[in-house]
Enzyme design. Structure first.
Site, PDB file in Angstrom:
ATOM      1  N   HIS A 189       0.603  -1.273  -0.132  1.00 44.94           N
ATOM      2  CA  HIS A 189       0.069  -0.179  -0.088  1.00 44.94           C
ATOM      3  C   HIS A 189       0.880   1.260   0.056  1.00 44.94           C
ATOM      4  O   HIS A 189       0.324   2.356  -0.524  1.00 44.94           O
ATOM      5  CB  HIS A 189      -1.039   0.036   1.215  1.00 44.94           C
ATOM      6  CG  HIS A 189      -2.112  -1.012   1.227  1.00 44.94           C
ATOM      7  ND1 HIS A 189      -2.466  -1.568   2.300  1.00 44.94           N
ATOM      8  CD2 HIS A 189      -2.804  -1.113   0.068  1.00 44.94           C
ATOM      9  CE1 HIS A 189      -3.482  -2.368   1.833  1.00 44.94           C
ATOM     10  NE2 HIS A 189      -3.979  -1.999   0.448  1.00 44.94           N
ATOM     11  N   ARG A 297     -11.449   0.490 -15.097  1.00 46.51           N
ATOM     12  CA  ARG A 297     -11.677  -0.778 -14.816  1.00 46.51           C
ATOM     13  C   ARG A 297     -12.245  -0.761 -13.510  1.00 46.51           C
ATOM     14  O   ARG A 297     -11.496  -0.340 -12.356  1.00 46.51           O
ATOM     15  CB  ARG A 297     -10.164  -1.399 -14.674  1.00 46.51           C
ATOM     16  CG  ARG A 297      -9.678  -1.736 -15.905  1.00 46.51           C
ATOM     17  CD  ARG A 297      -8.247  -2.217 -15.653  1.00 46.51           C
ATOM     18  NE  ARG A 297      -7.715  -3.239 -16.723  1.00 46.51           N
ATOM     19  CZ  ARG A 297      -6.753  -2.543 -17.335  1.00 46.51           C
ATOM     20  NH1 ARG A 297      -6.044  -1.287 -17.511  1.00 46.51           N
ATOM     21  NH2 ARG A 297      -6.177  -3.381 -18.479  1.00 46.51           N
ATOM     22  N   ARG A 333     -16.504  -0.036 -17.441  1.00 50.70           N
ATOM     23  CA  ARG A 333     -16.478  -1.554 -17.821  1.00 50.70           C
ATOM     24  C   ARG A 333     -17.069  -2.203 -16.386  1.00 50.70           C
ATOM     25  O   ARG A 333     -16.642  -2.047 -15.364  1.00 50.70           O
ATOM     26  CB  ARG A 333     -15.244  -2.143 -18.021  1.00 50.70           C
ATOM     27  CG  ARG A 333     -15.191  -3.654 -18.230  1.00 50.70           C
ATOM     28  CD  ARG A 333     -14.102  -4.206 -18.541  1.00 50.70           C
ATOM     29  NE  ARG A 333     -13.017  -4.267 -17.413  1.00 50.70           N
ATOM     30  CZ  ARG A 333     -11.795  -4.559 -17.563  1.00 50.70           C
ATOM     31  NH1 ARG A 333     -11.294  -5.207 -18.700  1.00 50.70           N
ATOM     32  NH2 ARG A 333     -11.062  -4.754 -16.569  1.00 50.70           N
ATOM     33  N   GLU A 432     -12.331 -10.010 -26.334  1.00 52.60           N
ATOM     34  CA  GLU A 432     -10.933 -10.457 -25.635  1.00 52.60           C
ATOM     35  C   GLU A 432     -10.926 -11.839 -25.502  1.00 52.60           C
ATOM     36  O   GLU A 432     -10.068 -12.451 -25.086  1.00 52.60           O
ATOM     37  CB  GLU A 432     -11.003  -9.899 -24.347  1.00 52.60           C
ATOM     38  CG  GLU A 432     -11.963 -10.119 -23.328  1.00 52.60           C
ATOM     39  CD  GLU A 432     -11.801  -9.113 -21.769  1.00 52.60           C
ATOM     40  OE1 GLU A 432     -10.545  -8.753 -21.823  1.00 52.60           O
ATOM     41  OE2 GLU A 432     -12.922  -9.006 -21.189  1.00 52.60           O
ATOM     42  N   ASN A 455      -4.972  -7.851 -24.134  1.00 53.26           N
ATOM     43  CA  ASN A 455      -4.253  -8.403 -23.155  1.00 53.26           C
ATOM     44  C   ASN A 455      -4.687  -9.602 -22.971  1.00 53.26           C
ATOM     45  O   ASN A 455      -3.892 -10.787 -22.944  1.00 53.26           O
ATOM     46  CB  ASN A 455      -4.400  -7.550 -21.751  1.00 53.26           C
ATOM     47  CG  ASN A 455      -4.201  -6.135 -21.892  1.00 53.26           C
ATOM     48  OD1 ASN A 455      -3.176  -6.005 -22.857  1.00 53.26           O
ATOM     49  ND2 ASN A 455      -4.474  -5.253 -20.932  1.00 53.26           N
ATOM     50  N   ASP A 456      -5.974  -9.876 -22.912  1.00 51.53           N
ATOM     51  CA  ASP A 456      -6.669 -11.304 -22.915  1.00 51.53           C
ATOM     52  C   ASP A 456      -6.592 -12.065 -24.068  1.00 51.53           C
ATOM     53  O   ASP A 456      -6.353 -13.301 -24.230  1.00 51.53           O
ATOM     54  CB  ASP A 456      -8.036 -11.294 -22.262  1.00 51.53           C
ATOM     55  CG  ASP A 456      -8.019 -11.318 -20.571  1.00 51.53           C
ATOM     56  OD1 ASP A 456      -7.171 -11.941 -19.920  1.00 51.53           O
ATOM     57  OD2 ASP A 456      -8.830 -10.631 -20.037  1.00 51.53           O
ATOM     58  N   ARG A 466      -1.067 -15.250 -19.085  1.00 52.63           N
ATOM     59  CA  ARG A 466      -0.358 -14.035 -19.256  1.00 52.63           C
ATOM     60  C   ARG A 466       0.385 -13.779 -17.854  1.00 52.63           C
ATOM     61  O   ARG A 466       1.253 -13.030 -17.817  1.00 52.63           O
ATOM     62  CB  ARG A 466      -1.276 -13.067 -19.427  1.00 52.63           C
ATOM     63  CG  ARG A 466      -2.160 -12.735 -18.367  1.00 52.63           C
ATOM     64  CD  ARG A 466      -3.337 -11.691 -19.044  1.00 52.63           C
ATOM     65  NE  ARG A 466      -3.681 -10.281 -18.481  1.00 52.63           N
ATOM     66  CZ  ARG A 466      -4.358  -9.582 -18.618  1.00 52.63           C
ATOM     67  NH1 ARG A 466      -5.464  -9.853 -19.207  1.00 52.63           N
ATOM     68  NH2 ARG A 466      -4.612  -8.516 -17.958  1.00 52.63           N
ATOM     69  N   CYS A 503      -8.470  -1.419 -26.180  1.00 50.38           N
ATOM     70  CA  CYS A 503      -7.990  -0.945 -24.841  1.00 50.38           C
ATOM     71  C   CYS A 503      -7.035  -1.636 -24.082  1.00 50.38           C
ATOM     72  O   CYS A 503      -6.671  -1.501 -22.948  1.00 50.38           O
ATOM     73  CB  CYS A 503      -9.029  -0.662 -23.868  1.00 50.38           C
ATOM     74  SG  CYS A 503     -10.103  -2.168 -23.470  1.00 50.38           S
TER      75      CYS A 503
HETATM   76  C1  PEP Z   1      -7.671  -6.715 -21.819  1.00 51.32           C
HETATM   77  O1  PEP Z   1      -7.749  -7.943 -21.645  1.00 51.32           O
HETATM   78  O2  PEP Z   1      -6.987  -6.441 -22.736  1.00 51.32           O
HETATM   79  C2  PEP Z   1      -7.865  -5.721 -21.025  1.00 51.32           C
HETATM   80  C3  PEP Z   1      -8.014  -4.295 -21.354  1.00 51.32           C
HETATM   81  O3  PEP Z   1      -8.520  -5.869 -19.744  1.00 51.32           O
HETATM   82  P1  PEP Z   1      -7.696  -6.370 -18.500  1.00 51.32           P
HETATM   83  O4  PEP Z   1      -6.443  -6.178 -18.724  1.00 51.32           O
HETATM   84  O5  PEP Z   1      -8.349  -5.736 -17.387  1.00 51.32           O
HETATM   85  O6  PEP Z   1      -8.013  -7.934 -18.362  1.00 51.32           O
HETATM   86 MG    MG Z   2      -9.175  -8.358 -20.073  1.00 49.07          MG
END
Ligand code: PEP
Ligand code: MG
Length: 579
Positions: A189, A297, A333, A432, A455-456, A466, A503
């Site tokens: 923290h 988020r 989201r 995603e 990302n996903d 990941r 995103c």
């Molecule tokens: C993604 O998956 O690209 C994304 C933006 O969501 P998160 O990174 O929160 O899973």
């Molecule tokens: Mg994601």
């Protein structure tokens, strides 16, 4: 030179102030049965004073760093209210005939040892919370005064064994040039707060700096890479001052682009937005030139607290975000817990594959009331500016329909209660998961917009977890399969005439810009600090040129070839820009 761990970036040069250990000597004291009531009352009184003090810190922090940062102190208040903590203290007083301060000290030691033994980093950090709040209580029981820091006019670099959020909250950020701690981690923290306050922080210096370090010694730290120099030579100070100057100038130089339209030389416009997870992050994003939020988020609102946030609490945050955007838009989201994001007050079963398990929209559709509370809060905030709603982790048309049915229920409820909301609230989904890509044409008919979560999408397309460091080199956003997925989904959005944005992290990667310009995505949402460097590149690019580059990319069969093409284009660009 010694090397620690960089936990909050930035360079600081100044005189050290070595914080004495905040460990209290508690003399052993025995009491009689007749004293029990008095000792209990002393503990209650100490708890009351500690709570008042914590509430005061919270109020001050709200002004300086924002509401999110104060949640740490909600955890402290909860410990003071926890019957388990109180029972332990009372038990020691009654069974062992010990005075209040001795019982409190033993109770702290007991819980700290218990949490310290746990493997989980998060739980170990809770040990620091107990120690921190327990020490505050002890301070009151023993009547020890607050530690005196150097006077307000002398900025210093704080050196401490460890720094608790309470101690950090007492500091005036203007006077603290930087912080060095022997223990600590980048996810504590305190590290989170130091980053929010913009104070350079180096942790993990145990055994690396001399115990004999004294207040008043010159010290130089670089919070980006964890470098620490004691009594640095003049030439070193000069070098770091130059670096510090260049960092500031580089940021300043791009700042003039903040109001510049994100448009290519041949007229293609792309909206560049920020990804945020708190109001504080929004404030930093706004200072960095962001005008819209492409991904909020919301799961971070649910973390670091003791219970689910109420509709009212969420409404106030969503309203604040959209109001602070002054006409800009925010894509909110809905909750994406599960995977690596847990709530300590919500019992989620251990899973073999949590990223492919009970997470995101799956939880929301299962816990309908929880979901509706969030939907109602978002709807209520939607009259205060431009809000768009987005569902995460969609894999089927049925999920969208089920989520929309609950949204309609929430709207009906609000209507019956006479509460206003934006009846035309745009509803979109994250793309995603490969399944969503493959049925993008069907999904596009159910929603108002798409946002690609690279990302996903990369982890599921390539079957590469990941979070798994052993296979991190296989996590490759430039794999031809990913590139094909991107083309496929953008084409589906265009065919159905709905806007499409990106995103995931790839949105802010300068090397990927020709892909987005060529495909013609409508917006890119990224970490706030990436916006201006990306905009600089974008306004000197042309879509026509990017289409040529992307043609080559599309014909490539390996990610190495793709990266060479994109890197070469980037290098040519750099050379032209540098004359
Ligand atoms: C993604 O998956 O690209 C994304 C933006 O969501 P998160 O990174 O929160 O899973
Ligand atoms: Mg994601």
């Amino acid at each position: 030179m010694t090397q620690g761990i960089g936990a909050s970036s930035g360079i600081a040069i100044g005189k050290s102030f070595v914080l004495p250990n905040w460990e209290f000597e508690v003399p052993e004291q025995r009491i009689d049965v007749a004293d029990f009531a008095r000792e209990f009352e002393r503990v209650y009184e100490g708890i009351r004073t500690s709570k008042d003090e914590i509430n005061q810190i919270k109020d001050e922090l709200k002004e300086t760093v924002g509401e999110e940062e104060t949640q740490i102190f909600d955890a402290h208040l909860a410990i003071l209210d926890d019957p388990v903590f109180m029972n332990e203290i009372q038990g020691i007083i009654q069974r062992q005939y010990k005075a209040a301060e001795v019982a409190v000290k033993e109770a702290i030691d007991h819980f700290v040892t218990m949490f310290d033994l746990l493997e989980d980093d998060y739980m170990r950090e809770r040990a620091l919370d107990i120690k921190d709040v327990g020490n505050r209580l002890l301070k009151h029981l023993l009547g020890v005064p607050e530690i005196q820091l150097p006077s307000d006019t002398q900025p210093f670099i704080l050196v401490a064994k460890e720094i608790s959020p309470s101690q950090l909250a007492h500091l005036n950020p203007e006077n603290v040039l930087g912080i060095v701690t022997l223990s600590g981690s980048t996810s504590s923290h305190s590290a989170i707060m130091a980053r929010a306050l913009g104070i350079p922080l180096v942790v993990g210096m145990e055994g690396k700096i001399a115990e004999s370090l004294v207040t008043g010694q010159t010290i130089l730290i670089d919070g980006s890479d964890g470098t620490v120099h004691l009594d640095p030579a003049e030439h070193l100070i000069k070098r770091y001052r130059d670096m510090q100057y260049k960092l500031i100038m580089a940021q300043e130089q791009l700042h003039h682009l903040a109001d510049h339209e994100a448009v290519t030389t041949d007229g293609q416009f792309i909206k560049l937005a920020a990804n945020i997870s708190s109001v504080k992050e929004l404030e930093i994003a706004l200072k960095g030139g962001a005008q819209d939020v492409g991904l909020f988020r919301t799961e971070f609102l649910y973390m670091d607290r003791q219970e689910f946030p109420t509709e009212e609490e969420q409404f106030l945050v969503y309203r604040k975000v959209v109001e602070k955007l002054h006409g800009g838009s925010v894509v909110i989201r809905t909750l994406d817990i599960g995977g690596d994001k847990h709530l300590d007050y919500y019992d989620m079963e251990e899973e073999e594959n949590p990223f492919m398990g009970y997470r995101a929209i799956r939880v929301s559709l299962d816990q309908k009331q929880l979901f509706k509370t969030q939907l109602r809060a978002i709807l209520r905030a939607s009259t205060y500016g431009t809000i768009k709603l987005m569902y995460p982790f969609i894999t089927s048309v049925n999920e969208v329909r089920a989520a929309n049915a609950l949204l309609e229920e929430a709207k009906d409820e609000l209507m019956q209660e006479g509460i206003a909301f934006d009846a035309h609230l745009a509803v979109g989904i994250m793309i995603e998961v490969p399944a969503a890509v493959m049925i993008a044409n069907h999904l596009a008919k159910e929603v108002d917009f798409f946002s690609i979560g690279t990302n996903d999408l990369v982890q599921f397309t390539l079957a590469v977890d990941r979070m798994n460091e052993r296979i991190a080199d296989l996590y490759d956003p430039y794999h031809p399969a990913v590139i094909q997925m991107l083309s496929f989904v953008v084409e589906a959005a265009k065919r159905n005439e709905i806007p499409i944005s990106v995103c995931g992290e790839l949105a802010g990667d300068i090397r990927a810009l020709p892909i987005w310009l060529s495909l013609g995505v409508d917006s890119l949402s990224m970490s706030a600090h990436s916006i201006l460097p990306l905009k600089e590149r974008l306004i000197h690019s042309s879509q026509l040129e990017c289409k040529q580059v992307f043609n080559e990319v599309s014909l490539s069969v390996t990610s190495e070839e793709i990266k060479v093409i994109l890197t070469e284009y980037m290098d040519v660009f750099e050379e032209t820009a540098n004359g």
